[in-house]
Design a protein around this motif. Sequence first.
Motif, PDB file in Angstrom:
ATOM      1  N   THR A 287       0.829  -1.202   0.000  1.00 49.22           N
ATOM      2  CA  THR A 287       0.000   0.000   0.000  1.00 49.22           C
ATOM      3  C   THR A 287       0.859   1.244   0.000  1.00 49.22           C
TER       4      THR A 287
ATOM      5  N   GLN B  83     -13.153   3.012  -4.544  1.00 51.11           N
ATOM      6  CA  GLN B  83     -13.246   2.870  -3.102  1.00 51.11           C
ATOM      7  C   GLN B  83     -11.936   3.326  -2.457  1.00 51.11           C
TER       8      GLN B  83
ATOM      9  N   THR C 266     -11.026   2.024   0.842  1.00 49.56           N
ATOM     10  CA  THR C 266     -10.697   1.100   1.924  1.00 49.56           C
ATOM     11  C   THR C 266      -9.235   0.669   1.873  1.00 49.56           C
ATOM     12  N   GLY C 267      -8.513   0.887   2.979  1.00 50.06           N
ATOM     13  CA  GLY C 267      -7.125   0.463   3.092  1.00 50.06           C
ATOM     14  C   GLY C 267      -6.122   1.299   2.340  1.00 50.06           C
TER      15      GLY C 267
ATOM     16  N   THR D 288      -3.234   3.554   4.769  1.00 53.73           N
ATOM     17  CA  THR D 288      -2.604   2.840   5.875  1.00 53.73           C
ATOM     18  C   THR D 288      -1.411   3.616   6.427  1.00 53.73           C
TER      19      THR D 288
ATOM     20  N   THR E 219     -17.301   6.806   3.522  1.00 51.89           N
ATOM     21  CA  THR E 219     -17.667   6.902   4.937  1.00 51.89           C
ATOM     22  C   THR E 219     -16.501   7.469   5.737  1.00 51.89           C
TER      23      THR E 219
ATOM     24  N   THR F 230     -15.040   6.125   8.208  1.00 51.83           N
ATOM     25  CA  THR F 230     -14.047   5.095   8.526  1.00 51.83           C
ATOM     26  C   THR F 230     -12.992   4.951   7.439  1.00 51.83           C
ATOM     27  N   ASP F 231     -13.291   5.398   6.214  1.00 55.20           N
ATOM     28  CA  ASP F 231     -12.290   5.376   5.150  1.00 55.20           C
ATOM     29  C   ASP F 231     -11.121   6.306   5.479  1.00 55.20           C
TER      30      ASP F 231
ATOM     31  N   GLU G 225     -10.132   6.943   8.702  1.00 60.55           N
ATOM     32  CA  GLU G 225      -9.680   6.683  10.067  1.00 60.55           C
ATOM     33  C   GLU G 225      -8.152   6.700  10.138  1.00 60.55           C
TER      34      GLU G 225
END
Length: 222
Positions: A23, A78, A80-81, A84, A103, A105-106, A108
Motif C-alpha cells: 500500500t 473505493q 478502503t485500506g 494505511t 464513509t 471510517t475510510d 480513520e
Amino acid sequence: MTTVPYWLLINTFVVYIVFCSETQNNVCSKTCSTSMKNSYVYNFCHEQNLQLQGRCCVNVTGSQQILGLDLQSCGLSQLTGLFTHGASLQVLLLQDNPLMNITSTDFEGLLELKYLTLPLDSDCPGGMDAWEVTNTTANETLCLQELDFCLVHNVSCPSNSYCSNTGPGLSECLCLPGYHGYKCLRKGTFPTTVFTAGMVGSTLFVAGLLWFTQRRNVKKQV
C-alpha cells in the motif's frame, strides 16, 4: 472457549505486513489521467521545500512522512485500506473519481488533514462539524482544517479513560495510564512482557515445526 490457531495468526500477521508495504509503495505510483503540474499538492510541496515522489509529497527527512497526496482522476471506486500510511497527511486530493459510499471510517487514522477535496456531491467525512470550513464548488467538495471530534462534541468517556480523536468525525475512549481491560476497570499495567514473550515463543515454535515438516517433505520428493 474457541481458540484461534497459531498458524492463522502468523499468516494474518505476514499478510498484514505485506499489504501495508504494498500500500505504501503503490499509493504514490498510482496511474492517473490528470497531471500533478500546478495542482494544490504540487504547489504545497514546493512551498514547503518537500520532495515529490510520484503522486506523493514526502518529507524525506526522518521517517519519510507523506504530507501530500494527489489522487484526482485516478479511477478510484473505493478508499478502503488506501491510507494505511497516511497518518501525517495534510493535503489530500480525491476529486474526479467514481467513488461510491464514502464513509468516515475510510479516513480513520488521518489526524492532520488541512485540505481535502472530494468528488462533487460528496459529503465531507464526519459532516460539517468535523471541519472548520466545508464548501461545494462546480467541480468538487472542499473540506478545510479537520477538527478534533473530542473537543467539538465534548465527548464523555467512562471513568479511568479519556477521549482520543481517531479521524474526521471519529473518536474512541482509551484507558488512562495505570488502567487497562474492559472499560478500563483493571488497575495496573497490561502484562506486555509476558504477552510478548508468549507470542514470540509460540511463533518460533510453530515456525520451527513448519520448517522441519516442510523440509522433510522436500527431501522425500528429491
